[in-house]
Scaffold this active site. Structure first.
Site, PDB file in Angstrom:
ATOM      1  N   ASP A 139     -58.544 -31.067  56.511  1.00  0.00           N
ATOM      2  CA  ASP A 139     -57.681 -29.996  57.015  1.00  0.00           C
ATOM      3  C   ASP A 139     -57.915 -29.665  58.483  1.00  0.00           C
ATOM      4  OD1 ASP A 139     -56.683 -26.735  55.591  1.00  0.00           O
ATOM      5  OD2 ASP A 139     -55.602 -28.245  56.780  1.00  0.00           O
ATOM      6  N   LYS A 179     -54.908 -24.638  50.391  1.00  0.00           N
ATOM      7  CA  LYS A 179     -55.102 -24.131  51.760  1.00  0.00           C
ATOM      8  C   LYS A 179     -55.992 -22.904  51.773  1.00  0.00           C
ATOM      9  CE  LYS A 179     -52.996 -25.620  54.897  1.00  0.00           C
ATOM     10  NZ  LYS A 179     -53.291 -26.590  55.985  1.00  0.00           N
ATOM     11  N   LYS A 206     -45.964 -20.513  64.329  1.00  0.00           N
ATOM     12  CA  LYS A 206     -46.760 -19.750  63.353  1.00  0.00           C
ATOM     13  C   LYS A 206     -47.264 -18.453  63.957  1.00  0.00           C
ATOM     14  CE  LYS A 206     -51.020 -20.632  63.001  1.00  0.00           C
ATOM     15  NZ  LYS A 206     -52.175 -21.527  62.905  1.00  0.00           N
ATOM     16  N   LYS A 260     -61.192 -27.788  59.223  1.00  0.00           N
ATOM     17  CA  LYS A 260     -61.500 -26.479  58.627  1.00  0.00           C
ATOM     18  C   LYS A 260     -62.610 -26.554  57.601  1.00  0.00           C
ATOM     19  CE  LYS A 260     -56.854 -24.341  58.344  1.00  0.00           C
ATOM     20  NZ  LYS A 260     -56.048 -25.520  58.663  1.00  0.00           N
TER      21      LYS A 260
HETATM   22  N1  LIG Z   1     -51.342 -26.700  62.771  1.00  0.00           N
HETATM   23  C1  LIG Z   1     -50.840 -27.509  61.842  1.00  0.00           C
HETATM   24  O1  LIG Z   1     -49.733 -27.977  61.902  1.00  0.00           O
HETATM   25  C2  LIG Z   1     -51.736 -27.866  60.679  1.00  0.00           C
HETATM   26  C3  LIG Z   1     -53.064 -27.420  60.656  1.00  0.00           C
HETATM   27  C4  LIG Z   1     -53.868 -27.780  59.585  1.00  0.00           C
HETATM   28  C5  LIG Z   1     -53.371 -28.579  58.574  1.00  0.00           C
HETATM   29  N2  LIG Z   1     -52.063 -28.985  58.624  1.00  0.00           N
HETATM   30  C6  LIG Z   1     -51.584 -29.814  57.529  1.00  0.00           C
HETATM   31  O2  LIG Z   1     -50.999 -31.001  58.054  1.00  0.00           O
HETATM   32  C7  LIG Z   1     -49.994 -31.450  57.135  1.00  0.00           C
HETATM   33  C8  LIG Z   1     -48.735 -31.751  57.908  1.00  0.00           C
HETATM   34  O3  LIG Z   1     -48.277 -30.597  58.542  1.00  0.00           O
HETATM   35  P1  LIG Z   1     -46.767 -30.636  59.117  1.00  0.00           P
HETATM   36  O4  LIG Z   1     -46.525 -29.329  59.792  1.00  0.00           O
HETATM   37  O5  LIG Z   1     -46.562 -31.889  59.872  1.00  0.00           O
HETATM   38  O6  LIG Z   1     -45.958 -30.681  57.745  1.00  0.00           O
HETATM   39  P2  LIG Z   1     -44.522 -31.327  57.486  1.00  0.00           P
HETATM   40  O7  LIG Z   1     -44.094 -30.816  56.145  1.00  0.00           O
HETATM   41  O8  LIG Z   1     -43.631 -31.142  58.637  1.00  0.00           O
HETATM   42  O9  LIG Z   1     -44.819 -32.894  57.389  1.00  0.00           O
HETATM   43  C9  LIG Z   1     -45.337 -33.470  56.214  1.00  0.00           C
HETATM   44  C10 LIG Z   1     -44.600 -34.786  56.016  1.00  0.00           C
HETATM   45  O10 LIG Z   1     -45.226 -35.458  54.932  1.00  0.00           O
HETATM   46  C11 LIG Z   1     -44.197 -36.091  54.190  1.00  0.00           C
HETATM   47  N3  LIG Z   1     -44.798 -36.407  52.898  1.00  0.00           N
HETATM   48  C12 LIG Z   1     -45.052 -35.593  51.866  1.00  0.00           C
HETATM   49  N4  LIG Z   1     -45.668 -36.290  50.876  1.00  0.00           N
HETATM   50  C13 LIG Z   1     -45.832 -37.555  51.323  1.00  0.00           C
HETATM   51  C14 LIG Z   1     -46.395 -38.744  50.802  1.00  0.00           C
HETATM   52  N5  LIG Z   1     -46.934 -38.766  49.567  1.00  0.00           N
HETATM   53  N6  LIG Z   1     -46.397 -39.858  51.555  1.00  0.00           N
HETATM   54  C15 LIG Z   1     -45.864 -39.854  52.799  1.00  0.00           C
HETATM   55  N7  LIG Z   1     -45.280 -38.767  53.357  1.00  0.00           N
HETATM   56  C16 LIG Z   1     -45.275 -37.636  52.627  1.00  0.00           C
HETATM   57  C17 LIG Z   1     -43.045 -35.118  54.203  1.00  0.00           C
HETATM   58  O11 LIG Z   1     -41.825 -35.763  53.948  1.00  0.00           O
HETATM   59  C18 LIG Z   1     -43.119 -34.588  55.648  1.00  0.00           C
HETATM   60  O12 LIG Z   1     -42.320 -35.379  56.502  1.00  0.00           O
HETATM   61  C19 LIG Z   1     -49.827 -30.347  56.100  1.00  0.00           C
HETATM   62  O13 LIG Z   1     -50.564 -30.663  54.935  1.00  0.00           O
HETATM   63  C20 LIG Z   1     -50.476 -29.143  56.765  1.00  0.00           C
HETATM   64  O14 LIG Z   1     -51.010 -28.208  55.839  1.00  0.00           O
HETATM   65  C21 LIG Z   1     -51.236 -28.648  59.634  1.00  0.00           C
HETATM   66  O1  LIG Z   2     -54.411 -22.212  62.234  1.00  0.00           O
HETATM   67  P1  LIG Z   2     -55.280 -22.748  61.125  1.00  0.00           P
HETATM   68  O2  LIG Z   2     -55.763 -21.677  60.202  1.00  0.00           O
HETATM   69  O3  LIG Z   2     -56.417 -23.624  61.597  1.00  0.00           O
HETATM   70  O4  LIG Z   2     -54.342 -23.682  60.239  1.00  0.00           O
HETATM   71  C1  LIG Z   2     -53.018 -23.381  59.883  1.00  0.00           C
HETATM   72  C2  LIG Z   2     -52.921 -22.172  58.982  1.00  0.00           C
HETATM   73  O5  LIG Z   2     -53.138 -21.010  59.743  1.00  0.00           O
HETATM   74  C3  LIG Z   2     -51.545 -22.064  58.360  1.00  0.00           C
HETATM   75  O6  LIG Z   2     -51.604 -21.034  57.422  1.00  0.00           O
HETATM   76  C4  LIG Z   2     -51.169 -23.343  57.642  1.00  0.00           C
HETATM   77  O7  LIG Z   2     -49.877 -23.234  57.226  1.00  0.00           O
HETATM   78  C5  LIG Z   2     -51.263 -24.522  58.553  1.00  0.00           C
HETATM   79  O8  LIG Z   2     -51.077 -25.691  57.770  1.00  0.00           O
HETATM   80  C6  LIG Z   2     -52.617 -24.620  59.157  1.00  0.00           C
HETATM   81  O9  LIG Z   2     -53.549 -24.870  58.132  1.00  0.00           O
END
Ligand SMILES: NC(=O)c1ccc[n+]([C@@H]2O[C@H](COP(=O)([O-])OP(=O)(O)OC[C@H]3O[C@@H](n4cnc5c(N)ncnc54)[C@H](O)[C@@H]3O)[C@@H](O)[C@H]2O)c1
Ligand SMILES: O=P([O-])([O-])O[C@@H]1[C@@H](O)[C@H](O)[C@@H](O)[C@H](O)[C@@H]1O
Length: 552
Positions: free
Chosen positions: A317, A366, A425, A507
């Site tokens: 994460d 999460k 966000k 995280k």
């Molecule tokens: N700041 C951040 O954006 C942040 C921080 C921490 C964690 N994350 C994690 O990163 C991940 C992606 O975030 P995001 O904002 O890009 O989300 P998003 O929903 O825009 O992108 C996720 C993509 O994964 C695809 N997907 C889902 N299941 C799949 C699979 N089995 N195989 C291939 N593709 C698949 C979806 O179609 C989508 O295009 C999430 O799990 C989110 O919790 C994001």
């Molecule tokens: O900013 P951060 O806590 O490191 O991480 C983000 C979370 O605040 C948010 O809730 C979640 O949707 C995002 O996927 C990401 O995990």
């Protein structure tokens, strides 16, 4: 003073600086260094008093310095993070600037600790002033502009349409990038509906047929091999930035060992998640795997498989905004002798990640990763948080024994989905603490950001540092007393397959068995920095600055 790097990408040993020491040897294709690792071992005497004993261990590090051709395969390539990081690397590589209401914006890698932060190399011999070098120059590291990017998605949108759908980057940049992105199409992926929110089903139009998990595994392995061959790559790194999955249940005979996990895949067991299938495929193809989401991809059998194959894995994460702040602020408060009583973290976001997290099981994944981040900081201060045996009284005397239990702060995590705000966000945090003589202190934070603009540079840091770690090996030399014979000097070996050195970007850091989890951001960064300094025989950065405190 900052020293710019002037090395060409393929001359890894031609860094911005060289260390002049008998402990460092520069060879045409590697750097070798002797490093005395100093620590302090604590024991207890008969009266229960703690005894501190300085120790020294002689390490040797070897860092291959020729830079390989590296590809990254993103799982979830068409998502907000995947499309944003791909578009941004292209903008940097092609030098594409764009017009905004603030004026002309040039591409950069801000938010990347590797590409946009510096490390103190030392002090000037003449004036004693600090000298800084780019973090990227501490050791030979690949540059993101040279990365080949590909990946999978359960949605078939090409990367130009995915970028537009994400609504993260400015239109004038999107307009210029579209011709370079519309030819990039994610590979079909593994879709097991019960692992992500039901609201994602409409997105799933690019999936591998059937439910045979062994067949899916074989296809993913073929994808990785073909990506490596087609692009003439030396190395491939696979990174999960797909949706957050529910946790897999840990079951003996299913995912407790590598053998059972491979059997569970052969029998298409329900408790094999898509993310674990990707991790298995990566490890079996010798490709490091990084988990950017909170689910327990690394079930025990997965970790055992990575150890058996000596392939690096890292997670979980991305630590991007609200949690990153938490790992700084809590560290500051506790180390200032201030006792957080309650930490309440609320945020809302309107992107597809937030949509997926609006489902209970995905939110729970999460919530877990966001909740454990203060544990180590609280456990480190028994004055504020008295240790107590599982069933004993509060406030037992500090001992070298590990803390059994301590009442940390109330800690609440709330995430809400609000479509209107998109990727921007909103994070609202309150730190409610006890201070001097029964006083109270409340710190409130309001933090707004495009979540993908925080996560994308972390993806690059994770990939660059994971690749670097594949070129570093070490050995521990016997103590002088044993006057080590050649036969006694061990071979160089890689680090443990679980890369805890990546924790700064994560995280909920996954660590080797029976090793401590460190969440404090400052400790995570100094661990990274000092390990890389040791690889060129430099002592750890300590900021003592005795030269400025002594009488001249
Ligand atoms: N700041 C951040 O954006 C942040 C921080 C921490 C964690 N994350 C994690 O990163 C991940 C992606 O975030 P995001 O904002 O890009 O989300 P998003 O929903 O825009 O992108 C996720 C993509 O994964 C695809 N997907 C889902 N299941 C799949 C699979 N089995 N195989 C291939 N593709 C698949 C979806 O179609 C989508 O295009 C999430 O799990 C989110 O919790 C994001
Ligand atoms: O900013 P951060 O806590 O490191 O991480 C983000 C979370 O605040 C948010 O809730 C979640 O949707 C995002 O996927 C990401 O995990």
């Amino acid at each position: 003073m900052v020293v710019k790097r002037n090395a060409s990408p393929d001359q890894g040993t031609d860094l911005a600086y060289r260390v002049n020491s008998p402990d460092v040897r520069y060879h045409p294709d590697h750097i070798e260094a002797d490093y005395r690792y100093q620590n302090t071992k604590v024991s207890q005497d008969a009266s229960g008093r703690m005894i501190a004993e300085p120790t020294e261990t002689h390490y040797q590090f070897k860092t291959e310095s020729r830079l390989p051709r590296v590809g990254i395969m993103l799982v979830g390539w068409g998502g907000n993070n995947g499309s944003t990081v791909t578009a941004s690397v292209l903008a940097n590589r092609l030098g594409i600037s764009w017009h905004t209401k603030e004026g002309l914006q040039r591409p950069n890698y801000f938010g990347s600790v590797v590409l946009s932060s510096t490390v103190k190399l030392g002090v000037r011999a003449d004036t004693g002033a600090d000298v800084f070098v780019p973090f990227h120059d501490v050791l030979p590291m690949v540059h993101p502009n040279d990365l080949v990017i590909g990946g999978w998605d359960i949605n078939r949108a090409n990367l130009a349409d995915a970028m537009a759908r994400s609504k993260v980057l400015e239109y004038d940049l999107q307009r210029q990038l579209r011709p370079h992105l519309e030819g990039l199409v994610p590979l079909p992926s593994v879709y097991y509906p019960d692992y992500i929110a039901a609201n994602q089903s409409d997105r799933a139009d690019n999936i591998l047929p059937g439910s045979d998990k062994q067949a899916h595994l074989d296809q993913l392995r073929r994808n990785i091999r073909e990506f490596r061959q087609t692009n003439a790559l030396d190395k491939v790194i696979v990174l999960w930035t797909a949706n957050t999955e529910r946790f897999s249940s840990l079951e003996a005979g299913v995912n407790d060992t590598a053998e059972n996990l491979l059997h569970a895949i052969r029998t298409s067991h329900s408790e094999v998640a898509p993310s674990t299938l990707f991790a298995v495929a990566s490890v079996l193809e010798g490709a490091p795997f990084i988990n950017g989401s909170p689910q327990n991809t690394f079930v025990p059998g997965m970790l055992e498989l990575a150890e058996q194959h000596r392939v690096y894995v890292g997670g979980d994460d991305f630590k991007s905004g609200q949690t990153k702040m938490k790992s700084v602020l809590t560290d500051f408060l506790v180390n200032a002798g201030i006792r957080p009583l309650a930490i309440t973290s609320y945020n809302h976001l309107g992107n597809n990640d937030g949509f997926n997290l609006s489902a209970p099981q995905q939110f729970r994944s999460k919530e877990i990763s966001k909740s454990n981040v203060v544990d180590d900081m609280v456990a480190a201060n028994h004055l504020l948080y008295p240790r107590r045996p599982a069933n004993g009284p509060n406030g037992t005397k500090a001992t070298a024994e590990p803390a059994t239990e301590h009442d940390g702060p109330d800690h609440v995590v709330v995430i809400k989905y609000v479509p209107a705000v998109g990727d921007s966000k909103r994070a609202l945090d309150e730190y409610y603490s006890e201070i001097f003589m029964g006083g109270r202190n409340t710190i409130s934070l309001y933090n707004t950001c495009e979540d993908s603009l925080l996560a994308s540079p972390l993806i690059l840091d994770l990939v660059i540092l994971t690749e670097l770690m594949t070129r570093i090996s070490y050995r521990v030399l016997p103590t002088a007393a044993s006057s080590s014979l050649p036969s006694e000097v061990p071979e160089y070996a890689p680090f443990h397959s679980v890369l805890s050195i990546l924790s700064y970007m994560l995280k909920a850091p996954v660590v080797p068995p029976n090793t401590p989890v460190v969440n404090a951001l400052s400790k995570q960064r100094s661990a990274m920095e000092n390990i890389f300094r040791a690889c060129v025989g430099l002592p750890p950065q300590n900021d003592m600055q005795l030269e400025h405190k002594a009488f001249h």
